[in-house]
Design an enzyme around this catalytic site. Structure first.
Site, PDB file in Angstrom:
ATOM      1  CE  LYS A 160      -1.819   3.098   1.822  1.00 51.83           C
ATOM      2  NZ  LYS A 160      -1.581   4.486   1.362  1.00 51.83           N
ATOM      3  CD  GLU A 235      13.222   3.247  10.334  1.00 49.63           C
ATOM      4  OE1 GLU A 235      13.566   2.106  10.676  1.00 49.63           O
ATOM      5  OE2 GLU A 235      13.608   4.272  10.909  1.00 49.63           O
ATOM      6  CD  GLU A 366       9.799  13.499  11.382  1.00 44.11           C
ATOM      7  OE1 GLU A 366       8.731  12.908  11.590  1.00 44.11           O
ATOM      8  OE2 GLU A 366      10.807  12.953  10.884  1.00 44.11           O
TER       9      GLU A 366
HETATM   10  P1  ADP Z   1       3.435  10.969   6.400  1.00 38.58           P
HETATM   11  O1  ADP Z   1       3.178  11.985   7.464  1.00 38.58           O
HETATM   12  O2  ADP Z   1       4.870  10.727   6.093  1.00 38.58           O
HETATM   13  O3  ADP Z   1       2.568  11.062   5.185  1.00 38.58           O
HETATM   14  P2  ADP Z   1       1.836   8.802   7.368  1.00 38.58           P
HETATM   15  O4  ADP Z   1       2.179   8.001   8.560  1.00 38.58           O
HETATM   16  O5  ADP Z   1       0.593   9.608   7.408  1.00 38.58           O
HETATM   17  O6  ADP Z   1       3.121   9.647   7.123  1.00 38.58           O
HETATM   18  O7  ADP Z   1       1.766   7.906   6.052  1.00 38.58           O
HETATM   19  C1  ADP Z   1       2.650   6.889   5.738  1.00 38.58           C
HETATM   20  C2  ADP Z   1       1.896   5.768   5.085  1.00 38.58           C
HETATM   21  O8  ADP Z   1       0.962   5.252   6.014  1.00 38.58           O
HETATM   22  C3  ADP Z   1       1.076   6.179   3.860  1.00 38.58           C
HETATM   23  O9  ADP Z   1       1.109   5.134   2.902  1.00 38.58           O
HETATM   24  C4  ADP Z   1      -0.320   6.317   4.428  1.00 38.58           C
HETATM   25  O10 ADP Z   1      -1.337   6.134   3.482  1.00 38.58           O
HETATM   26  C5  ADP Z   1      -0.336   5.203   5.449  1.00 38.58           C
HETATM   27  N1  ADP Z   1      -1.317   5.372   6.547  1.00 38.58           N
HETATM   28  C6  ADP Z   1      -1.810   6.521   7.069  1.00 38.58           C
HETATM   29  N2  ADP Z   1      -2.688   6.247   8.047  1.00 38.58           N
HETATM   30  C7  ADP Z   1      -2.759   4.900   8.162  1.00 38.58           C
HETATM   31  C8  ADP Z   1      -3.497   4.000   9.012  1.00 38.58           C
HETATM   32  N3  ADP Z   1      -4.327   4.439   9.940  1.00 38.58           N
HETATM   33  N4  ADP Z   1      -3.309   2.672   8.839  1.00 38.58           N
HETATM   34  C9  ADP Z   1      -2.436   2.214   7.920  1.00 38.58           C
HETATM   35  N5  ADP Z   1      -1.740   3.006   7.093  1.00 38.58           N
HETATM   36  C10 ADP Z   1      -1.886   4.334   7.211  1.00 38.58           C
END
Ligand code: ADP
Length: 476
Positions: A160, A235, A366
């Site tokens: 994903k 990570e 951050e």
């Molecule tokens: P960033 O702030 O770097 O965008 P995120 O943690 O929001 O970091 O996103 C990193 C990845 O995690 C993306 O692929 C995002 O779609 C996914 N993501 C965001 N929320 C969720 C969730 N609740 N469960 C699983 N994946 C998620």
């Protein structure tokens, strides 16, 4: 709401133009992908590991050939400048070769038994269907960090990717298939984190999640995975510091800070968002750094001489600017930058704050943008204390010519990655990558450490004595 007909768009962050439209998948699409991946696993786990490795070698060669195309696409979909986009793809090439070689290693151990005529060994076993959730900031490298070790170890993967860089992820997987990866071994589900991502994390047939992203989401992923006791590799964030001691080569330090704080417009988890400087060189360093920041060429990332490209989207510009306001409100001195670049796209000027106290929010949280905070200190000990005063523990660095200070810093800085006389960014694929404290949960990716994430140990005992031999009893 999350039917297969719903879509989302990938934008060019330099211009705001739509690049392509992708399906906004939900739980139903995740179910289908996992089902296929689960079925494919039964065959893939039995493919000899050297053969799995050979596919990765071919993939690395295809990536080499495709480097110009992928780099160019990265400048357009993600906004990384050309040289850095090439570095991102190169990291994937290096990782694919490295993990391809693991196909002929994947070493376990053999060990003597306490009993006669008995043989024993440990072997690495694949875990099953890996749910890989990736961010947008290393859109080719991070999928490679996760998928190449997962695959060589005999797992299948449902990926994903981040909603900001779906096209690069799709190209990555297409090229894996071109390399000869069997159908269904890797599936992509495009969509939003709270929908497709969450469904993947909760899916009962996905025993392992590897996730790179924010700390907040990492905590949510861990909680969602807890009911099924999934393996979770995380990570997460960083608040990385460069220490500049009074005996440092200041020009070299400015080079390191510029590269680490402003490269990729500060959107690296290893970005140097704090610079802890000895008071004796503080004025000289800040003058040189500000001069350098103001000279940096901001522009379209696909042009050769651009040094700073856009940040990923409008929300990122707003978040970065909100930290400028927070810094000013906290009483830090804004030396340069602190504003968006007017015009098309999502651009923010390289920003330097001075007179920052270690406890201020701009020195603790951050920002994920081209903003760095200069923190003056009077001694090495004070510098280490300030460096360690944050919740994250990803990367750190010290500029000094004193070997004793360099070794003490190696020992005392609480980060998973540490540099001497270089900035906070520059990891190579054959060493563990990851962080201490709130940056993760103790796992590492890359190098041999990645194999620990993507395999489980099986200990096998073979008794060839022809009689019952009881461990701990019959050897007395
Ligand atoms: P960033 O702030 O770097 O965008 P995120 O943690 O929001 O970091 O996103 C990193 C990845 O995690 C993306 O692929 C995002 O779609 C996914 N993501 C965001 N929320 C969720 C969730 N609740 N469960 C699983 N994946 C998620």
């Amino acid at each position: 709401m999350t039917t297969a007909t719903a879509t989302f768009e990938s934008l060019n962050p330099s211009t705001g133009e739509v690049i392509e439209t992708f399906p906004r998948s939900g739980a139903a699409e995740v179910d289908r992908a996992v089902e296929k991946s689960r079925a494919a696993w039964e065959g893939w786990r039995l493919v000899p590991a050297p053969e799995r490795g050979n596919i990765l070698f071919r993939f690395a060669q295809i990536l080499e050939r495709s480097k110009p195309e992928l780099s160019d696409l990265m400048t357009r979909e993600m906004g990384k400048v050309k040289a850095e986009a090439g570095g991102d793809v190169q990291e994937a090439i290096d990782m694919s070769y490295y993990m391809g070689g693991e196909g002929r290693r994947l070493f376990g151990q053999t060990t003597p038994s306490e009993l006669r005529d008995k043989f024993q060994m440990s072997i690495r076993m694949p875990v099953g269907v890996v749910g890989a959730i990736t961010p947008w900031n290393f859109p080719i490298a991070i999928p490679a960090w996760k998928l190449t070790p997962a695959l060589v170890c005999g797992n299948t993967v449902v990926l994903k990717p981040a909603e900001d860089t779906p096209l690069l992820a799709q190209r990555f997987v297409d090229l894996l298939h071109e390399a000869g990866l069997p159908q269904d071994v890797v599936q992509v589900v495009h969509g939003y984190g709270e929908e497709a991502g969450d469904a993947l994390v909760r899916h009962p047939d996905v025993p392992i999640i590897t996730f790179t992203g924010s700390r907040e989401t990492g905590v949510a992923v861990t909680k969602a995975a807890a009911d099924r006791l999934k393996h979770v590799h995380l990570e997460l964030g960083g608040k990385n510091a460069i220490i500049v001691m009074d005996d440092a080569d200041l020009d070299l330090a400015v080079d390191g800070i510029t590269w680490s704080a402003f490269g990729t417009a500060g959107q690296r988890c290893t970005a140097a968002s704090r610079v802890i400087v000895h008071r004796d060189v503080y004025d000289a360093l800040q003058q040189r750094l500000v001069a350098r920041a103001e000279q940096m060429k901001i522009g379209a990332p696909w042009e050769d001489d651009t040094e700073i490209g856009p940040v990923i989207n409008e929300a990122a510009v707003e978040k970065i600017h909100s930290y400028t306001e927070i810094g000013v409100d906290e009483g830090a001195k804004l030396l340069t930058g602190g504003e968006r670049v007017e015009g098309h796209g999502f651009y923010y000027r390289p920003t330097v704050f001075a007179e920052v106290e270690p406890g201020m929010r701009i020195a603790q949280e951050e920002i994920f943008g081209p903003t760095t905070a200069l923190i003056p200190v009077g001694s090495f000990e004070e510098a280490v204390l300030a460096a360690n005063s944050v919740e994250f523990g990803l990367s750190s660095s010290i500029f000094t010519r004193d070997v004793n200070k360099a070794f003490k810093a190696m020992r005392d800085l609480q980060t998973g990655i540490m540099y001497v006389n270089a900035g906070t960014t520059g990891a190579e694929v054959h060493l563990p990558f990851g962080g201490m404290k709130q940056t993760g949960n103790g796992h590492r990716e890359a190098g041999q450490a990645a194999l620990e994430v993507f395999t489980e140990w099986k200990s096998v005992y073979v008794d060839y004595s022809g009689k019952l031999q009881r461990a701990q009893i019959d050897n007395q």
